[in-house]
Design a protein around this motif. Sequence first.
Motif, PDB file in Angstrom:
ATOM      1  N   LEU A 189     -22.774   5.111  71.285  1.00  0.00           N
ATOM      2  CA  LEU A 189     -22.381   5.664  72.583  1.00  0.00           C
ATOM      3  C   LEU A 189     -21.616   4.630  73.390  1.00  0.00           C
ATOM      4  O   LEU A 189     -20.592   4.918  74.008  1.00  0.00           O
ATOM      5  CB  LEU A 189     -23.629   6.136  73.330  1.00  0.00           C
ATOM      6  CG  LEU A 189     -23.418   6.688  74.729  1.00  0.00           C
ATOM      7  CD1 LEU A 189     -22.440   7.842  74.715  1.00  0.00           C
ATOM      8  CD2 LEU A 189     -24.731   7.161  75.326  1.00  0.00           C
ATOM      9  N   LYS A 190     -22.110   3.388  73.339  1.00  0.00           N
ATOM     10  CA  LYS A 190     -21.431   2.325  74.088  1.00  0.00           C
ATOM     11  C   LYS A 190     -20.028   2.105  73.546  1.00  0.00           C
ATOM     12  O   LYS A 190     -19.076   1.914  74.296  1.00  0.00           O
ATOM     13  CB  LYS A 190     -22.243   1.036  74.005  1.00  0.00           C
ATOM     14  CG  LYS A 190     -23.409   1.047  74.973  1.00  0.00           C
ATOM     15  CD  LYS A 190     -24.083  -0.304  75.020  1.00  0.00           C
ATOM     16  CE  LYS A 190     -25.253  -0.268  75.993  1.00  0.00           C
ATOM     17  NZ  LYS A 190     -26.288  -1.220  75.632  1.00  0.00           N
ATOM     18  N   GLU A 191     -19.921   2.141  72.208  1.00  0.00           N
ATOM     19  CA  GLU A 191     -18.609   1.964  71.571  1.00  0.00           C
ATOM     20  C   GLU A 191     -17.626   3.013  72.067  1.00  0.00           C
ATOM     21  O   GLU A 191     -16.484   2.713  72.405  1.00  0.00           O
ATOM     22  CB  GLU A 191     -18.754   2.097  70.052  1.00  0.00           C
ATOM     23  CG  GLU A 191     -18.906   0.791  69.325  1.00  0.00           C
ATOM     24  CD  GLU A 191     -19.034   0.993  67.821  1.00  0.00           C
ATOM     25  OE1 GLU A 191     -19.017   2.159  67.369  1.00  0.00           O
ATOM     26  OE2 GLU A 191     -19.147  -0.008  67.116  1.00  0.00           O
ATOM     27  N   ILE A 192     -18.108   4.260  72.095  1.00  0.00           N
ATOM     28  CA  ILE A 192     -17.188   5.336  72.442  1.00  0.00           C
ATOM     29  C   ILE A 192     -16.832   5.293  73.926  1.00  0.00           C
ATOM     30  O   ILE A 192     -15.710   5.607  74.319  1.00  0.00           O
ATOM     31  CB  ILE A 192     -17.755   6.700  72.019  1.00  0.00           C
ATOM     32  CG1 ILE A 192     -16.628   7.721  71.880  1.00  0.00           C
ATOM     33  CG2 ILE A 192     -18.749   7.250  72.987  1.00  0.00           C
ATOM     34  CD1 ILE A 192     -16.537   8.282  70.542  1.00  0.00           C
ATOM     35  N   MET A 193     -17.784   4.837  74.739  1.00  0.00           N
ATOM     36  CA  MET A 193     -17.463   4.722  76.161  1.00  0.00           C
ATOM     37  C   MET A 193     -16.410   3.651  76.380  1.00  0.00           C
ATOM     38  O   MET A 193     -15.545   3.774  77.236  1.00  0.00           O
ATOM     39  CB  MET A 193     -18.728   4.430  76.968  1.00  0.00           C
ATOM     40  CG  MET A 193     -19.625   5.649  77.032  1.00  0.00           C
ATOM     41  SD  MET A 193     -21.093   5.448  78.016  1.00  0.00           S
ATOM     42  CE  MET A 193     -20.548   5.805  79.652  1.00  0.00           C
ATOM     43  N   LYS A 194     -16.512   2.597  75.573  1.00  0.00           N
ATOM     44  CA  LYS A 194     -15.507   1.545  75.661  1.00  0.00           C
ATOM     45  C   LYS A 194     -14.147   2.089  75.230  1.00  0.00           C
ATOM     46  O   LYS A 194     -13.127   1.827  75.838  1.00  0.00           O
ATOM     47  CB  LYS A 194     -15.931   0.367  74.770  1.00  0.00           C
ATOM     48  CG  LYS A 194     -15.477  -0.973  75.315  1.00  0.00           C
ATOM     49  CD  LYS A 194     -15.822  -2.101  74.367  1.00  0.00           C
ATOM     50  CE  LYS A 194     -17.257  -2.584  74.523  1.00  0.00           C
ATOM     51  NZ  LYS A 194     -17.648  -3.403  73.344  1.00  0.00           N
ATOM     52  N   LYS A 195     -14.185   2.895  74.162  1.00  0.00           N
ATOM     53  CA  LYS A 195     -12.948   3.438  73.617  1.00  0.00           C
ATOM     54  C   LYS A 195     -12.225   4.296  74.660  1.00  0.00           C
ATOM     55  O   LYS A 195     -11.008   4.252  74.776  1.00  0.00           O
ATOM     56  CB  LYS A 195     -13.269   4.262  72.373  1.00  0.00           C
ATOM     57  CG  LYS A 195     -12.054   4.853  71.693  1.00  0.00           C
ATOM     58  CD  LYS A 195     -12.427   5.572  70.420  1.00  0.00           C
ATOM     59  CE  LYS A 195     -11.330   6.542  70.028  1.00  0.00           C
ATOM     60  NZ  LYS A 195     -11.814   7.522  69.054  1.00  0.00           N
ATOM     61  N   TYR A 196     -12.980   5.062  75.407  1.00  0.00           N
ATOM     62  CA  TYR A 196     -12.371   5.901  76.438  1.00  0.00           C
ATOM     63  C   TYR A 196     -12.325   5.186  77.778  1.00  0.00           C
ATOM     64  O   TYR A 196     -12.106   5.793  78.811  1.00  0.00           O
ATOM     65  CB  TYR A 196     -13.128   7.226  76.551  1.00  0.00           C
ATOM     66  CG  TYR A 196     -12.793   8.178  75.420  1.00  0.00           C
ATOM     67  CD1 TYR A 196     -11.761   9.107  75.559  1.00  0.00           C
ATOM     68  CD2 TYR A 196     -13.480   8.130  74.221  1.00  0.00           C
ATOM     69  CE1 TYR A 196     -11.438   9.967  74.525  1.00  0.00           C
ATOM     70  CE2 TYR A 196     -13.170   8.973  73.184  1.00  0.00           C
ATOM     71  CZ  TYR A 196     -12.151   9.897  73.333  1.00  0.00           C
ATOM     72  OH  TYR A 196     -11.827  10.737  72.311  1.00  0.00           O
ATOM     73  N   SER A 197     -12.542   3.894  77.752  1.00  0.00           N
ATOM     74  CA  SER A 197     -12.616   3.001  78.920  1.00  0.00           C
ATOM     75  C   SER A 197     -13.327   3.639  80.110  1.00  0.00           C
ATOM     76  O   SER A 197     -12.758   3.835  81.181  1.00  0.00           O
ATOM     77  CB  SER A 197     -11.232   2.475  79.312  1.00  0.00           C
ATOM     78  OG  SER A 197     -10.301   3.510  79.363  1.00  0.00           O
ATOM     79  N   ILE A 198     -14.568   3.999  79.850  1.00  0.00           N
ATOM     80  CA  ILE A 198     -15.379   4.564  80.925  1.00  0.00           C
ATOM     81  C   ILE A 198     -16.401   3.542  81.367  1.00  0.00           C
ATOM     82  O   ILE A 198     -17.161   3.011  80.551  1.00  0.00           O
ATOM     83  CB  ILE A 198     -16.067   5.849  80.441  1.00  0.00           C
ATOM     84  CG1 ILE A 198     -15.009   6.932  80.324  1.00  0.00           C
ATOM     85  CG2 ILE A 198     -17.149   6.284  81.414  1.00  0.00           C
ATOM     86  CD1 ILE A 198     -15.445   8.095  79.532  1.00  0.00           C
TER      87      ILE A 198
END
Lengths: 515, 174
Positions: free
Chosen positions: A371-380
């Motif tokens: 989840l953290k990875e994907i939040m980083k990916k979408y720069s949230i």
Amino acid sequence: MLNCKVNGKEIKVKQGTLVIDAIKQADYDVAHYCYHPGLSVAGVCRLCMVKIGDNPRLQIACNTPVQEGMEISNEDEQVKDAVKWGLDFHLINHPLDCPICDQAGECELQIQYMKFGQYDPEMAEKKVKKRKVVDLGSKIVLDTERCILCSRCVRFTDEVSKTNELGIFNRGDRSEVGTFEDKPLENDYALNTVDICPVGALTSKDFRFRQRVWYLKNQSTICTGCSTGCNVKVYYNEEGLFRVKPEFNEDINGYWMCDQGRDVYKFVNKDFRLLEAQSVTEGQAEPLSAGKAAQLAGEKLKELTKVNGPESVGVVVTGQYTNEEYESLFDYMVNKLKVKNIYHWVNNSDTMDDFDGLLLRGDKNPNTYGLKEIMKKYSIQTNMSDLEGAIKSNTIKTIVVAGPENQAVYPDFNERASLFSQASNLIWFSAGPVSAATSKHTLVIPTKTYAEKSGTYVNYKGTHQSSHKVTTIVRGALSLSDSVTLMSGESILTKPVGPQKAMKTNFFVNKSGEL
Amino acid sequence: MSIVKKPDWKANWYLIGIFSGLWFTLKTMVINIFNKDKMPTVNYPEEKYEYGPRFKGNHVLTVKKDGSVRCTACMLCATNCPANCITIAAAEHEDPTVEKYPISYEIDILRCVFCGFCEEACPVDAIRMGPEWQTPGLGHQDFHYDIQKLAYRANLKGGVLSRVDDEERHHAGI
Ligand code: SF4
Ligand code: SF4
Ligand code: SF4
Ligand code: SF4
Ligand code: FES
């Protein structure tokens, strides 16, 4: 590398390999009870007899390292005889309990007797009677009569859990396994002793008498109990899941798993699940199908983002979904609806980084890392605490929650749910029922649990592990990706491949309508 | 499969066969009228035929000396049953010498094929097939036999004693 011969078959093994492992590597069966690759060698069962070279006396395979040019044989007549009568000794005092013994069907005594024994017992003495149904706390029942004194469980508590509860008391045929004064066996890894016990001496209270093992199928998957992501096997039948056992993975969990992970299957079964979607409008509940509900949710979100703007929508995500599901959800929210208010719901932030030194971690979500990875990916970059203010000040009017499937590990569940209910629209994805979601317009959509979908989980150290679908328990539930597909107005029906061809090959389909 | 039978010259003489058959019927009827008590048929349902004890009719769950059900809920009968009509729920018994017992044991007698495999599988002589063969019922509810019916129905007169006794086995050192 060393060269050796097992029953005439030439193999190469690593320096320091034990003969028993070499035999297994060469794909031969070897009778044994006390040897376990995850524990030290005891050499007490004397069943793994082999003939080495032309040594006149047989040796045990589990305590003999392979040497260059060794010729190992365990198919020699002498070996077979030794194993057979060794087995007779093991069974001298063993009770006739198989009908009421939970181990029956996967019991090493039964298996090895059929493979290597098949003798007629020659013992005329009466069996020694020992204590039965000894209560060892909340998890385990001990039957000392069935124990064959292999000492695996004792070595486990000495070497792995390092709690030293178990021991073998008395001598000779009065030897009994047990804890001192029958103290309960309550360490966090105690149920591993049930798995490694080759017989039915240690049985799990949770599984006891609920099913016969031969009625269960098994399938490998990932434990979602914490961020370690142990490799496990779940045992199930058409009624649901019944138990979980560890599966060997050198990098993650070795041969073991924790006892909390064994309870993780429980929320998957039907009794604890949301069976259909629920639309609650001002206290009026109305059941509807999950697919309908997801489409409805999609339409609603589209309208609400148009009317109130995408800033009025807040999305709350928990670390209990797969990477694939996050990907589809984030893609839909960020790219399609332009919603940027995505929050990570952390259940127990103070104990998040706890670790008991063996396996169990404080982060009770299988995929926080993903989840953290994907939040980083979408720069949230958001903070859950901002959400409360935003709801109270009515800047966020709609909340979408990808809630936890295992609600038991969310101590703040009800508190959060009533917070989210203050928003006027609430869309909640949940595997179990959410009674605390009572907003003006609430839509609860049933989701699949980890056992019902395939996907990738990323564990605490970033290892990507894919888990596969085991079975379907709630037919009406949707995975988060499927719900998102429906929300974005697309269909999840898979098109049949070459319907014409199928018609031709299937006689009955072709003939249908002609009767 | 179709069977073609070639015309046979004997078929032309069927009348002889018919009349000899009728003659036999008539003869037997007259004999029976004058020898009523030697007649091999019975007037069911007023008279009933009793089968021998080895007949594989309705199941009986045997009981222990204390009157409780002998079954240990090992599920071997259910596993062996080709019709899949035995449903057992096991539970932990409060007496540790019993350990496991069935809280429910049901046979769906309409699906049962009376093969006797359950009887054969049972390790403790807990299930037998008895000589009863009349099984009337009014609806499907009458054909799900539960412990009450299988072990304690009226004509078993308090239950049939099992041949396997735990206590005796214990004293014999088994
Ligand atoms: S331990 Fe194995 S052999 Fe012993 S009673 Fe249980 S199933 Fe039977
Ligand atoms: S209880 Fe099981 S694992 Fe422990 S010594 Fe006995 S047989 Fe071995
Ligand atoms: S350590 Fe974590 S992942 Fe492993 S079995 Fe326990 S709860 Fe499951
Ligand atoms: S085989 Fe016998 S003891 Fe086992 S469940 Fe059936 S009736 Fe009971
Ligand atoms: S496995 Fe070698 S002695 Fe037990």
